[in-house]
Design a protein around this motif. Structure first.
Motif, PDB file in Angstrom:
ATOM      1  N   THR A  86      47.562  53.763  36.976  1.00 23.39           N
ATOM      2  CA  THR A  86      46.810  53.472  38.377  1.00 23.39           C
ATOM      3  C   THR A  86      45.690  52.743  38.337  1.00 23.39           C
ATOM      4  OG1 THR A  86      47.746  55.627  39.345  1.00 23.39           O
ATOM      5  CG2 THR A  86      45.988  54.624  40.254  1.00 23.39           C
TER       6      THR A  86
ATOM      7  N   ASN B 201      44.701  49.262  40.133  1.00 26.87           N
ATOM      8  CA  ASN B 201      43.517  49.343  40.906  1.00 26.87           C
ATOM      9  C   ASN B 201      42.745  48.059  40.521  1.00 26.87           C
ATOM     10  OD1 ASN B 201      44.313  51.248  42.342  1.00 26.87           O
ATOM     11  ND2 ASN B 201      43.079  52.633  41.288  1.00 26.87           N
TER      12      ASN B 201
ATOM     13  N   SER C 233      44.276  44.654  41.686  1.00 27.99           N
ATOM     14  CA  SER C 233      44.000  44.711  43.241  1.00 27.99           C
ATOM     15  C   SER C 233      42.800  44.063  43.581  1.00 27.99           C
ATOM     16  CB  SER C 233      44.453  46.019  43.698  1.00 27.99           C
ATOM     17  OG  SER C 233      45.702  46.324  43.402  1.00 27.99           O
ATOM     18  N   SER C 234      41.677  44.403  42.704  1.00 26.95           N
ATOM     19  CA  SER C 234      40.380  44.056  43.176  1.00 26.95           C
ATOM     20  C   SER C 234      40.031  42.563  43.239  1.00 26.95           C
ATOM     21  CB  SER C 234      39.420  44.674  42.097  1.00 26.95           C
ATOM     22  OG  SER C 234      39.514  45.976  42.081  1.00 26.95           O
TER      23      SER C 234
END
Length: 353
Positions: free
Chosen positions: A118, A122, A125-126
């Protein structure tokens, strides 16, 4: 302790899985962001892409290293700088990633204390956002499974056997299968027979504890009512955690296969077992070379790289997304300077001692 894990990665746009080229995002983070901008604070830890490799013999592959640390930085090299290496004996470790674009596979050398599945998602994705603020982008990774899952069964599969274990005290066929009346007569007959047997066991029990009832239904012909509609209702009942159904499994034969496979409908399939790895390996160069050698020599499980396992991918256009140079969570210049000043202070103290 270390192991290599296998994930499928995708970019979702408004909940739809797309054919987005995540390798372009990795290239952007490494080539367009300075080390400070590649260092993000998430869940009170710092994460940074501090190593990257694109091998000349296979330009499609991407290798990158995401390290994890606290503000006191248990690494050589300051926060927000490149060429950071872990100090032996410290808690946090890097996740070394091999990205294989054609199969949307992310192979991760993941020691204890390294970024999780995860956290890697994340982090990536930033650095991307939707051009239209009404759209929602989401980077996801899913662990590759060893076995068939129910959703992979198609009409080309031959259903051989269904085994159903029920609790006679709580099994009520109309509650377990809300659309019981919509099933064909053969499927209704099977379920009605299970209900009758469960009722008989409950009525005949004198010990106060009603034993579980197991029913094994085998395929007899191509017209056998052991069909996909029946299985679908069964799975829905299991997923709704109805107490009347304890467990269920279906045995199928895949097209052109030479053996049967059994799928437990009451639980997820077993995850693809992590590939063993030497936890004594240090440095991104060494780890990348080992991953590259394992990949080129076809040592990784074929399922992890099987393109036939991909879902239907929807096209996403370049103009639908935009890359971010400095995410909100990026290390600021002030924080970087403070971190460097603290490190220099500690080094001075060590010299004085």
């Amino acid at each position: 302790m270390a192991s290599i894990h296998f994930y499928r990665y995708f970019l979702k746009n408004n909940g739809v899985v797309t054919d987005f080229h995540v390798e372009d995002l990795v290239d952007h983070i490494w080539n367009n962001c300075i080390p400070r901008q590649r260092t993000l604070k998430m869940d009170e830890h710092w994460y940074s892409m501090s190593a990257y490799w694109r091998p000349n013999d296979n330009m499609d592959l991407r290798y990158f290293w995401i390290d994890k640390s606290m503000s006191d930085n248990p690494w050589t090299g300051n926060l927000g700088t490149v060429n950071r290496e872990r100090v032996s004996g410290t808690l946090y470790q890097p996740a070394s990633c091999l990205l294989v674009p054609n199969s949307h596979t992310l192979i991760v050398y993941q020691p204890a204390g390294s970024p999780s599945q995860t956290q890697i998602s994340n982090y990536l994705s930033s650095y991307i956002q939707a051009t239209d603020e009404n759209d929602k982008l989401e980077m996801i990774t899913k662990t590759v499974t060893t076995d068939l899952t129910f959703n992979q069964i198609t009409n080309a599969f031959e259903i051989k056997e269904l085994q159903l274990i029920v609790d006679p005290e709580t099994f009520i066929v109309e509650e377990v299968f809300p659309a019981f009346d919509q099933l064909n007569s053969g499927a209704r007959g099977i379920l009605s027979g299970i209900q009758a047997a469960a009722d008989a066991i409950k009525e005949s029990s004198t010990s106060g504890e009603v034993p579980l009832f197991s029913s094994k239904i085998r395929k007899k012909s191509r017209k056998d009512p052991l069909n996909f509609i029946f299985i679908a209702f069964l799975q829905e009942a299991i997923n709704n955690n109805h107490h009347g159904v304890v467990s269920a499994s279906v045995t199928v034969r895949a097209p052109a296969a030479d053996h049967d496979e059994t799928i437990k409908l009451s639980q997820n399939s077993n995850l693809l077992q992590p590939f063993p790895a030497n936890s004594d390996i240090t440095g991104h160069d060494a780890i990348f070379n080992i991953l590259n050698e394992l990949y080129n020599d076809h040592h990784f499980p074929g399922l992890a790289l099987d393109i036939t396992q991909l879902p239907r991918l929807t096209e996403i256009h370049d103009e639908d997304t935009e890359f971010i140079i400095e995410p909100d969570a990026a290390l600021s210049q002030v924080e970087m300077d403070l971190s460097q000043a603290e490190r220099e202070r500690l080094e001075d103290e060590e010299e004085q001692v």
